[in-house]
Design a protein around this motif. Sequence first.
Motif, PDB file in Angstrom:
ATOM      1  N   ASP A 113      -1.389  19.458   9.964  1.00  0.00           N
ATOM      2  CA  ASP A 113      -2.116  18.705  10.837  1.00  0.00           C
ATOM      3  C   ASP A 113      -2.807  17.330  10.425  1.00  0.00           C
ATOM      4  O   ASP A 113      -2.370  16.380  11.023  1.00  0.00           O
ATOM      5  CB  ASP A 113      -3.171  19.460  11.852  1.00  0.00           C
ATOM      6  N   ILE A 114      -3.344  17.277   9.212  1.00  0.00           N
ATOM      7  CA  ILE A 114      -3.908  16.330   8.653  1.00  0.00           C
ATOM      8  C   ILE A 114      -3.713  16.359   7.206  1.00  0.00           C
ATOM      9  O   ILE A 114      -3.919  17.406   6.533  1.00  0.00           O
ATOM     10  CB  ILE A 114      -5.355  16.189   8.735  1.00  0.00           C
ATOM     11  N   THR A 115      -3.349  15.270   6.653  1.00  0.00           N
ATOM     12  CA  THR A 115      -3.163  14.804   5.005  1.00  0.00           C
ATOM     13  C   THR A 115      -3.715  13.664   4.630  1.00  0.00           C
ATOM     14  O   THR A 115      -3.648  12.741   5.127  1.00  0.00           O
ATOM     15  CB  THR A 115      -1.783  14.839   4.773  1.00  0.00           C
ATOM     16  N   LEU A 116      -4.846  13.766   3.779  1.00  0.00           N
ATOM     17  CA  LEU A 116      -5.782  12.712   3.210  1.00  0.00           C
ATOM     18  C   LEU A 116      -5.348  12.705   1.808  1.00  0.00           C
ATOM     19  O   LEU A 116      -5.591  13.712   1.306  1.00  0.00           O
ATOM     20  CB  LEU A 116      -7.232  12.947   3.679  1.00  0.00           C
ATOM     21  N   SER A 117      -5.056  11.441   1.185  1.00  0.00           N
ATOM     22  CA  SER A 117      -4.656  11.222   0.171  1.00  0.00           C
ATOM     23  C   SER A 117      -5.634   9.863  -0.558  1.00  0.00           C
ATOM     24  O   SER A 117      -5.381   8.978   0.190  1.00  0.00           O
ATOM     25  CB  SER A 117      -3.200  11.231  -0.219  1.00  0.00           C
ATOM     26  N   VAL A 118      -5.965  10.177  -1.770  1.00  0.00           N
ATOM     27  CA  VAL A 118      -6.785   8.708  -2.449  1.00  0.00           C
ATOM     28  C   VAL A 118      -6.247   9.035  -3.852  1.00  0.00           C
ATOM     29  O   VAL A 118      -6.161   9.763  -4.448  1.00  0.00           O
ATOM     30  CB  VAL A 118      -8.349   9.263  -2.441  1.00  0.00           C
TER      31      VAL A 118
ATOM     32  N   ALA B 297       0.960  -1.295  -0.158  1.00  0.00           N
ATOM     33  CA  ALA B 297      -0.189  -0.125  -0.001  1.00  0.00           C
ATOM     34  C   ALA B 297       0.934   1.087   0.075  1.00  0.00           C
ATOM     35  O   ALA B 297       1.868   1.243   0.992  1.00  0.00           O
ATOM     36  CB  ALA B 297      -0.919  -0.042   1.101  1.00  0.00           C
ATOM     37  N   GLN B 298       0.400   2.191  -0.893  1.00  0.00           N
ATOM     38  CA  GLN B 298       1.535   3.206  -1.150  1.00  0.00           C
ATOM     39  C   GLN B 298       1.186   4.452  -0.093  1.00  0.00           C
ATOM     40  O   GLN B 298       0.086   4.863  -0.234  1.00  0.00           O
ATOM     41  CB  GLN B 298       1.487   3.731  -2.630  1.00  0.00           C
ATOM     42  N   ILE B 299       2.113   4.611   0.482  1.00  0.00           N
ATOM     43  CA  ILE B 299       1.703   6.095   1.534  1.00  0.00           C
ATOM     44  C   ILE B 299       2.993   7.247   1.247  1.00  0.00           C
ATOM     45  O   ILE B 299       2.416   8.215   1.633  1.00  0.00           O
ATOM     46  CB  ILE B 299       1.915   5.464   3.008  1.00  0.00           C
ATOM     47  N   PHE B 300       3.911   6.917   0.476  1.00  0.00           N
ATOM     48  CA  PHE B 300       4.963   8.038   0.357  1.00  0.00           C
ATOM     49  C   PHE B 300       4.682   8.313  -1.007  1.00  0.00           C
ATOM     50  O   PHE B 300       3.855   7.735  -1.999  1.00  0.00           O
ATOM     51  CB  PHE B 300       6.050   7.377   0.413  1.00  0.00           C
ATOM     52  N   ASP B 301       5.311   9.371  -1.505  1.00  0.00           N
ATOM     53  CA  ASP B 301       5.096  10.035  -2.926  1.00  0.00           C
ATOM     54  C   ASP B 301       5.694   9.070  -3.998  1.00  0.00           C
ATOM     55  O   ASP B 301       5.284   8.943  -4.923  1.00  0.00           O
ATOM     56  CB  ASP B 301       5.737  11.239  -2.955  1.00  0.00           C
ATOM     57  N   GLN B 302       6.843   8.419  -3.663  1.00  0.00           N
ATOM     58  CA  GLN B 302       7.510   7.544  -4.626  1.00  0.00           C
ATOM     59  C   GLN B 302       6.902   6.066  -4.491  1.00  0.00           C
ATOM     60  O   GLN B 302       6.865   5.342  -3.324  1.00  0.00           O
ATOM     61  CB  GLN B 302       8.901   7.741  -4.442  1.00  0.00           C
TER      62      GLN B 302
ATOM     63  N   VAL C 270      -5.462   4.591  -0.304  1.00  0.00           N
ATOM     64  CA  VAL C 270      -5.994   5.700   0.597  1.00  0.00           C
ATOM     65  C   VAL C 270      -5.011   5.581   1.591  1.00  0.00           C
ATOM     66  O   VAL C 270      -4.661   4.562   2.235  1.00  0.00           O
ATOM     67  CB  VAL C 270      -7.255   5.158   1.334  1.00  0.00           C
ATOM     68  N   SER C 271      -4.507   6.932   2.010  1.00  0.00           N
ATOM     69  CA  SER C 271      -3.357   7.174   2.931  1.00  0.00           C
ATOM     70  C   SER C 271      -3.631   8.540   4.012  1.00  0.00           C
ATOM     71  O   SER C 271      -4.365   9.452   3.429  1.00  0.00           O
ATOM     72  CB  SER C 271      -1.992   7.357   2.529  1.00  0.00           C
TER      73      SER C 271
END
Length: 445
Positions: free
Chosen positions: A434-439, A131-136, A422-423
């Motif tokens: 404070d919060i970063t949500l990425s899909v 599961a991808q959580i970093f940019d790369q 989803v991260s």
Amino acid sequence: MKPGGLRKAGALCCALLMLTHGLAQGSDVAGDTPERQALQRRLAEQIEQINALKRAIAKQEADLVQLRRAVTSESLNAQRGRGPADPAQQPQGGQAAQAPQDGQAVQTAQAAQGGPVGQAPQQEARPPEVAQIFDQPGVLTPRGKYVLEPSLQYSYSSANRVALIGYTVIPALLIGLIDVREVKRNTFTAALATRFGLTNRLEVEARIPYVYRSDSTVSREVGTGSANDTDRTFSASGRQIGDVELGMRYQLNDGGIDKPYYIGTLRFKSRTGRDPFEVVTDCVQRCVGNSSGTGLPLELPTGSGFYSLQGGLTWLFPSDPAVFFGSVTYLHNFKRSNVSRTVLNGEREFLGSVEPGGIFGFNFGMGLGLNDRTSFSIGYDHNSVGRTKLNGQVVPGSVRTQLGTLLLGYSYRINDRRTLAVSLGAGLTRDTPDITLSVKLPISN
């Protein structure tokens, strides 16, 4: 045994029968003649060759049984670990898979011994997916394939700042203005990234973002009299294309179980977004020497305003059932000369040369496959931002900034072409959002 050996054994048997029949007829007609003696010698040689062929056949049958057992065990272990690579290889209609024929077993045995017959066994030379959580991303795109990755990211941050404008007569006694500010920032970034595999080890990537920002600043000036001792709200927003990025990744080695994979990365960031020095700053007059106004931009920028080049090394270490991963990067911002900005009355304020500090970053995490479709990742990302220089001198008040984020990620494989990732990131330092949500929704061909 090879088909040629069987034909040879059959021919020898036929010849033996003919010789036996000839000897029987010769014994009825004549006694011990030279022709009969030659036939007897030939018969003895044929019998010895047949016995040798029988021994060779028995040895090959024993070896074949052992090879069948070894190949069956390896195939079973592979199927238990990852399942068949091709759905067409699965038994259909609930029927059990048929045992291989003799010819197929010989080909499989020769392939297991390194021979050229048959198809070579498939080796897993690519890093496992997590599961991808970093940019790369960690998994490279196969040769000739491409991936389209639409994504949407939201981040929220709030910060309090106390500005002391004045001079000190004696310690703990300040004559001047105390400005207390609370900044709330919302940022939406919609991006489309595409990756293409030039080889099985090398891929290139392009990413185009669109940024929407909205900032609200609450300011309270303390010490200017009761009439002005009230809160003031200042809001600004900006929406435009962000900084386009180009990158490439190369797999340096062949890893495997308990063997790490190493991937080198290189990324270039352009200046296509709205420049921070292009937007109008809220200053009635020049901001240097007279700070009338808030000093904040009336419209928020969507880009950094500097060309950047980032290099890094990513590693992945499979250790069943988990995968450990991480990376080390360094981003260099190129200096800009003859920089100026626009103030409220339309004047240009000359700043000179501006050089942002470099960014050293590292991250690490762990991925765990929950089933054949779902995976979970947890990790930590840290960036250390250097101080900014103006005309070769460090800007007063500029300090090294530490950005730390704890990340959680989930990935679900919808089908063979689409995966939903989803991260969620939580800032651990004061300057981190404070919060970063990425899909993300990678789509492969």
